[in-house]
Design an enzyme around this catalytic site. Structure first.
Site, short mmCIF file in Angstrom:
data_model
loop_
_atom_site.label_atom_id
_atom_site.label_comp_id
_atom_site.label_asym_id
_atom_site.label_seq_id
_atom_site.Cartn_x
_atom_site.Cartn_y
_atom_site.Cartn_z
N HIS A 137 -1.85 -33.18 -9.11
CA HIS A 137 -2.72 -32.62 -10.16
C HIS A 137 -3.44 -31.37 -9.67
CE1 HIS A 137 -5.54 -32.55 -13.49
NE2 HIS A 137 -4.95 -33.59 -14.02
N CYS B 213 -5.20 -36.44 -19.75
CA CYS B 213 -3.97 -35.66 -19.72
C CYS B 213 -2.85 -36.41 -19.01
CB CYS B 213 -4.22 -34.30 -19.08
SG CYS B 213 -4.93 -34.37 -17.42
#
Length: 322
Positions: A175, A148
């Site tokens: 994150h 991602c």
């Protein structure tokens, strides 16, 4: 396009949500395979803590999930090569275990034409990031959709390099926590990652810098990266500071982003929860973007599940047409 989903976890379920709610996607999901029981698969799809309840009823019949006018067969084989995938254009392997060639190619052994892996994999013939190196896809049979964060970083790096020439850069991804972390302190291979993911900010590593070297070899060795896992359930951020060969203004960057198919821009003072379920690979935050001569700081948001799943479907469509 006829697809099958192997592994009905966070990405597998998010992919199916996008197929069922995307009016512009002509996709037939012919099978789901997951080792969890059918009723658990249906329950976790219907009631999602991140994206909310699915907007139409989800029920099960013998060996099937029935939802949004579709009845999708569900199998529960730990070895996908035992499942009949005849007629499947692309298998989306979302298990996270397709690390060796024999595991990665089980979908092809079962009858699928091609396999797209939802993460980095040394078994893939090619790692593809839409907006960065998708031109190199060709007719590869086993492809990795990278990570991602790589999907967020690589198109931005390519764009910046084209505008000003990246000489060196450092990226920090802020994150959200994932299943690789314990919710409370528990032993893991890495000491810091052994700490409770919902309780602390945790400095750690990211594969994105290495994968950008692979996806954009012209930038190999120029971008370093690190990560900080933070106690939020969804939406992450990229904070990139780059030294360029030529100055680039935020206005020039904004104009280039407007022409991108995977990058977005916002001038609003948004926070992470505002970006939930956004399909872009990265949404650049205009108020956080700075330029001082040839040095730029670019900050952007990405929904690490929804945006990544959107790219899975986009890349699968390219593979199906090849």
């Amino acid at each position: 396009m006829r697809i099958a989903i192997n592994g009905f976890g966070r990405i597998g379920r998010t992919v199916l949500r996008q197929v069922l709610t995307g009016a512009d996607r002509d996709i037939d999901v012919v099978r789901i395979n997951d080792i969890a029981p059918l009723d658990m698969c249906a329950y976790l799809f219907a009631w999602d803590s991140t994206f909310g309840p699915f907007p139409s009823p989800v029920t099960t019949t013998e060996g099937r999930i029935d939802v949004a006018g579709r009845s999708i067969p569900v199998s529960h084989s730990a070895d996908l090569s035992e499942v009949d995938l005849t007629g499947v254009d692309v298998l989306l392997d979302c298990t996270g275990i397709a690390r060796t060639s024999d595991v990665a190619r089980r979908g092809i052994a079962a009858g699928a034409r091609k396999v797209l892996i939802s993460g980095p994999s040394p078994a893939a013939e090619l790692t593809v990031v839409l907006g960065a190196n998708d031109h190199a896809l060709g007719d590869a049979k086993v492809v990795s959709n990278a990570s991602c964060t790589t999907n967020a970083l690589a198109p931005l790096a390519k764009l910046l390099h084209g505008l000003g020439g990246i000489e060196r850069a450092h990226m920090t991804t802020i994150h959200c926590y994932t299943n690789s972390q314990p919710m409370v302190d528990a032993p893991r291979g890495d000491f810091a990652r052994s700490r409770g993911g919902a309780q602390s900010m945790v400095p750690t590593t990211t594969s994105a810098a290495h994968l950008v070297d692979e996806v954009l070899p012209e930038l190999a060795g120029r971008i370093t990266g690190a990560a900080v896992r933070v106690p939020v359930a969804s939406v992450s951020a990229v904070d990139l500071v780059a030294q360029l060969a030529r100055p680039v203004s935020p206005e020039a960057l904004r104009a280039a982003v407007a022409a991108s198919e995977v990058l977005g821009w916002t001038d609003l003072p948004l926070v992470s929860s505002d970006l939930r379920a956004r399909p872009e690979s990265l949404v650049i935050a205009g108020p956080e973007t700075r330029a001082v001569g040839p040095q730029v700081r670019v900050f952007g948001w990405y929904d690490n599940e929804w945006g990544f799943s959107a790219r899975m479907l986009d890349v699968a469509a390219l593979m199906a047409r090849a």
